[in-house]
Write an enzyme that holds these catalytic residues in place. Structure first.
Site, PDB file in Angstrom:
ATOM      1  N   GLU A 110       9.141  -2.581  -8.752  1.00  0.00           N
ATOM      2  CA  GLU A 110       8.785  -2.416  -7.586  1.00  0.00           C
ATOM      3  C   GLU A 110       7.674  -1.238  -7.547  1.00  0.00           C
ATOM      4  O   GLU A 110       6.710  -1.455  -6.789  1.00  0.00           O
ATOM      5  CB  GLU A 110       9.760  -2.148  -6.428  1.00  0.00           C
ATOM      6  CG  GLU A 110      10.797  -3.182  -6.064  1.00  0.00           C
ATOM      7  CD  GLU A 110      10.029  -4.130  -5.343  1.00  0.00           C
ATOM      8  OE1 GLU A 110       8.870  -4.128  -4.931  1.00  0.00           O
ATOM      9  OE2 GLU A 110      10.662  -5.362  -5.200  1.00  0.00           O
TER      10      GLU A 110
ATOM     11  N   ASP B  92       4.477  -1.228   2.378  1.00  0.00           N
ATOM     12  CA  ASP B  92       5.588  -1.012   1.247  1.00  0.00           C
ATOM     13  C   ASP B  92       5.639   0.359   0.853  1.00  0.00           C
ATOM     14  O   ASP B  92       4.530   0.717   0.608  1.00  0.00           O
ATOM     15  CB  ASP B  92       5.697  -1.859   0.117  1.00  0.00           C
ATOM     16  CG  ASP B  92       6.162  -3.345   0.799  1.00  0.00           C
ATOM     17  OD1 ASP B  92       6.753  -3.396   1.884  1.00  0.00           O
ATOM     18  OD2 ASP B  92       5.852  -4.307  -0.107  1.00  0.00           O
TER      19      ASP B  92
END
Ligand SMILES: *[C@@H]1O[C@H](CO)[C@@H](O)[C@H](O)[C@H]1NC(C)=O
Length: 148
Positions: A54, A71
């Site tokens: 991620e 994000d």
């Protein structure tokens, strides 16, 4: 209102300016201490693998998505549902400012990740985890680290 928004943006930008990238084993230690190992049945390796894909362990990682949401941080937690950023259109399920998810203190990010796992029933929220980590041998991820 607008000035306040801009001020908030400037403040949050200055907070995130200090970028911190954790090493794998340092992260493993923090995760164990925070109770992530086997949290909801997901072993430590799953969490390290997920954070790697991620954010590459970069606590200040940010990615703006096509829908305008962002994000944030080591777990790339999205502003639309989980945290509150300057745009304020969010559901903020984690009851936290998005800026708190991009500091080197991982407390808030970990609390929020736990909530995501609980509320969405597993780690499927993280698509890179699904793609790269799910169902694979995760023991390698903690190899060489001083964690039990
Ligand atoms: C971490 O992420 C921030 C924000 O995306 C970026 O500016 C910084 O260069 C990254 N650090 C590393 C070491 O990749």
């Amino acid at each position: 209102m607008k000035a306040a928004g801009i001020l908030a943006l400037i403040i949050s930008l200055s907070i995130i300016a200090e970028s911190k990238v954790y090493t794998r084993c340092k992260l493993a230690k923090i995760f164990v201490k925070a109770g992530l190992d086997n949290y909801e049945g997901f072993t430590l390796g799953n969490w390290i693998c997920m954070a790697y894909y991620e954010s590459h362990y970069n606590t200040t990682a940010q990615k703006i998505l096509e829908d305008g949401s962002v994000d944030y941080g080591i777990f790339q937690i999205n502003s639309f549902t989980w945290c509150r950023n300057v745009r304020r259109q969010q559901k903020n399920h984690c009851h936290v400012a998005c800026s708190a998810l991009v500091t080197d203190d991982l407390t808030d990010a970990i609390l929020c990740a736990k909530k995501i796992v609980k509320e969405t029933q597993g780690m499927n929220y993280w698509q890179r985890w699904k793609k790269h980590c799910e169902g694979k041998d995760m023991s390698e991820w903690k190899r060489g680290c001083e964690v039990s």
